[in-house]
Design an enzyme around this catalytic site. Structure first.
Site, short mmCIF file in Angstrom:
data_model
loop_
_atom_site.label_atom_id
_atom_site.label_comp_id
_atom_site.label_asym_id
_atom_site.label_seq_id
_atom_site.Cartn_x
_atom_site.Cartn_y
_atom_site.Cartn_z
N CYS A 95 0.87 -1.18 0.00
CA CYS A 95 0.00 0.00 0.00
C CYS A 95 0.91 1.23 0.00
O CYS A 95 1.97 1.23 0.62
CB CYS A 95 -0.86 -0.03 1.26
N ASP B 164 -18.53 10.89 -1.20
CA ASP B 164 -17.52 11.10 -0.17
C ASP B 164 -16.24 10.33 -0.49
O ASP B 164 -15.15 10.74 -0.13
CB ASP B 164 -18.04 10.61 1.20
N GLU C 78 -1.94 -3.84 -12.42
CA GLU C 78 -1.73 -5.01 -11.56
C GLU C 78 -2.56 -6.20 -12.07
O GLU C 78 -3.65 -6.03 -12.62
CB GLU C 78 -2.11 -4.64 -10.12
N HIS D 270 -8.47 -3.31 2.98
CA HIS D 270 -7.37 -2.52 3.54
C HIS D 270 -7.57 -1.03 3.25
O HIS D 270 -7.50 -0.19 4.15
CB HIS D 270 -6.05 -3.02 2.94
N GLU D 271 -7.82 -0.71 1.98
CA GLU D 271 -7.93 0.71 1.62
C GLU D 271 -9.16 1.36 2.24
O GLU D 271 -9.14 2.53 2.61
CB GLU D 271 -7.93 0.87 0.09
N HIS E 184 -1.62 1.92 9.30
CA HIS E 184 -1.03 0.59 9.13
C HIS E 184 -0.74 -0.09 10.46
O HIS E 184 -0.38 0.56 11.43
CB HIS E 184 0.26 0.69 8.30
ZN LIG Z 1 -2.37 0.99 3.58
#
Ligand SMILES: [Zn+2]
Length: 499
Positions: free
Chosen positions: A116, A181, A219, A240-241, A250
């Protein structure tokens, strides 16, 4: 000197050289025997000094370039080797490997993994924003050429759901990006979205209140695990994002969804939303527990009912070594930075392990934070790695018997001692020897201090010229050199509290 002989003793072209642009075939690392997929054709062939420095800068491990020294040979600005080595140790500790400060095979293997793009370490001045509404809208502006739109939407819905069960928030798709948003987009690596000269970034996100999630269009993404052997799992990356979108940072826990490295060894378990992730997110939004949450099931009630009200009166306050303030009232602590309240009040022990249930007085000297509860002195230090607090060695201690009063207020002096006060008496207290060195009348030595003082915080850490002096509901600027109050205001106007 040991430090210098360590650093870059190893140049580690290791097994990578020559393999990185050879397409999708996994290679086996010579050193740890684990299979690591190497797919990116922009992956560095050799981790040289320049790459390591760039990596450490890009992901938050290296800062303050003004301290750099000029190289005698090249005349270029260089980061002092010790500073670089400390940053490398912080990286190693974050990644859970021995902090040797040496670029060994394990370190370089971790430093080449796709990841990330958000930083791992944040400066203390980074203020964390949070959503102040319970319905958050989203839109997708650019889809992937290789993933069906319906498949991507489905992945996104599932990823939102992973967090919706943790915190009572609804995510709703809207038809226009300018009304959303959160905006998701697949981006080509030629675009500047990565902001990552190492080119290891395959996704990144900005936090509240206007969020962007960028996903690499180049990717090779795996969907529903079917491409797990050859593609990076899109669902995990989206979860995760979205964690970042909610304000999460993190995690050093390699099992956590919020671990920054997306590329994993074959024998590593898939990341999950760990209990620690859940707790961190709930602490951010001060969601008490799921039972309470279900009673407040209407998301519109979230702001009214589950958020503790802002600071109005206090019992004690002190600054942490990283500059934030810890403000205590009853069994709760608030964390503030630059007059802004960053977290709602949570129980003291959640921030300070093994802490007392209430704090009568507190003060910070250097990197040692002292809390006094009745006649017990608790000491804490802040870890460099993630800014968390841990009990300092040798604490708690009993207050020396020559201090006959129960301290109600404290503030530090520049010489490392602290002043303990109760009504009109004070003691200068030597923390190292755990004993008072001087006892006298407050009005003689500190005239014009506000009545009912609870805490004093130096405006410049470890200086004793000008202090913020706090009573239970007001704050005063006190110049100790002229022993005068310069300004005063109420805590409700001093702290920015708009939640
Ligand atoms: Zn991250």
């Amino acid at each position: 000197m040991l430090l210098k002989s360590f650093w870059f003793a190893t140049i580690f072209a290791i097994a990578v050289q020559g393999c990185v642009s050879s397409g999708d075939s996994p290679i086996e690392s010579e050193h740890d025997g684990r299979i690591l997929e190497l797919k990116s054709n922009r992956r560095p062939a050799v981790l040289d000094e320049r790459f390591i420095e760039t990596y450490l800068k890009t992901f938050g491990y290296l800062r303050n370039e003004q301290e750099n020294v000029t190289s005698e040979e090249s005349g270029e600005k260089q980061i002092p080797k010790e500073k670089l080595q400390n940053a490398l140790i912080t990286f190693q500790e974050f990644m859970g490997i021995p902090g040797t400060g040496k670029v060994d095979a394990q370190t370089s293997s971790l430093m080449m993994r796709k990841r990330c793009g958000n930083a791992d370490i944040h400066p203390s001045t980074d203020i964390l924003a949070l959503w102040k509404k319970s319905v958050v809208t989203w839109n997708i502006t650019h889809f992937s050429k290789t993933i069906k739109e319906s498949d991507f939407r489905e992945q996104l819905h599932q990823a939102f759901a992973a967090w919706e069960i943790v915190i009572s928030m609804d995510f709703v798709e809207v038809d226009r990006a300018d009304k959303a948003d959160i905006v998701f987009s697949f981006e080509d690596s030629e675009n500047d979205w990565q902001r990552d000269p190492t080119h290891l970034t395959i996704a990144r996100a900005s936090g509240p209140i206007s969020s962007r999630v960028w996903i690499s269009a180049d990717e090779h993404w795996g969907i529903n695990n079917e491409l797990e052997q050859t593609g990076t799992d899109l669902f995990n990356v989206l979860v995760h994002e979205i964690g970042h979108v909610l304000g999460m940072r993190h995690s050093p826990d390699s099992g956590s969804m919020m671990h920054p490295l997306f590329e994993r060894s074959m024998n590593q378990d898939r990341p999950v939303v760990t209990p620690d992730d859940v707790e961190r997110l709930r602490n951010l939004y001060n969601v008490a527990d799921p039972q309470q949450q279900s009673a407040e099931n209407d998301p519109a009630n979230l702001n009214e009912t589950s958020l503790t009200k802002c600071i109005k009166s206090i019992q004690s306050a002190t600054h942490a070594p990283d500059g934030r303030w810890l403000v205590f009232k009853d069994d709760k602590v608030w964390q503030t930075l630059n007059h802004t309240v960053m977290t709602k009040g949570i129980e003291i022990f959640q921030v300070l392990p093994s802490a007392p249930t209430y704090v009568n007085a507190s003060a910070t000297v250097g990197d040692l934070m002292i809390l006094i509860s009745d006649r017990q002195i608790f000491g804490y230090r802040q870890t460099k790695r993630n800014g968390q607090f841990e009990p300092a060695e040798g604490y708690p201690k009993e207050l020396h018997s020559r201090v006959l009063f129960y301290p109600e207020a404290a503030f530090p002096l520049a010489n490392g001692s602290i002043i303990l006060l109760s009504d009109n008496v004070f003691a200068t207290y030597d923390l190292e020897n755990n004993a008072p060195t001087f006892l006298n009348d407050k009005n003689v030595y500190f005239p014009n201090l506000p009545e009912k003082l609870v805490s004093g915080i130096p405006q410049i850490p470890d200086s004793d010229n000008v202090y913020w002096m706090l009573t239970d509901s007001d704050i005063y600027e006190y110049d100790a050199r002229i022993q005068q109050i310069l300004n005063s205001e109420s805590l409700t106007t001093f702290f920015t509290c708009d939640f």
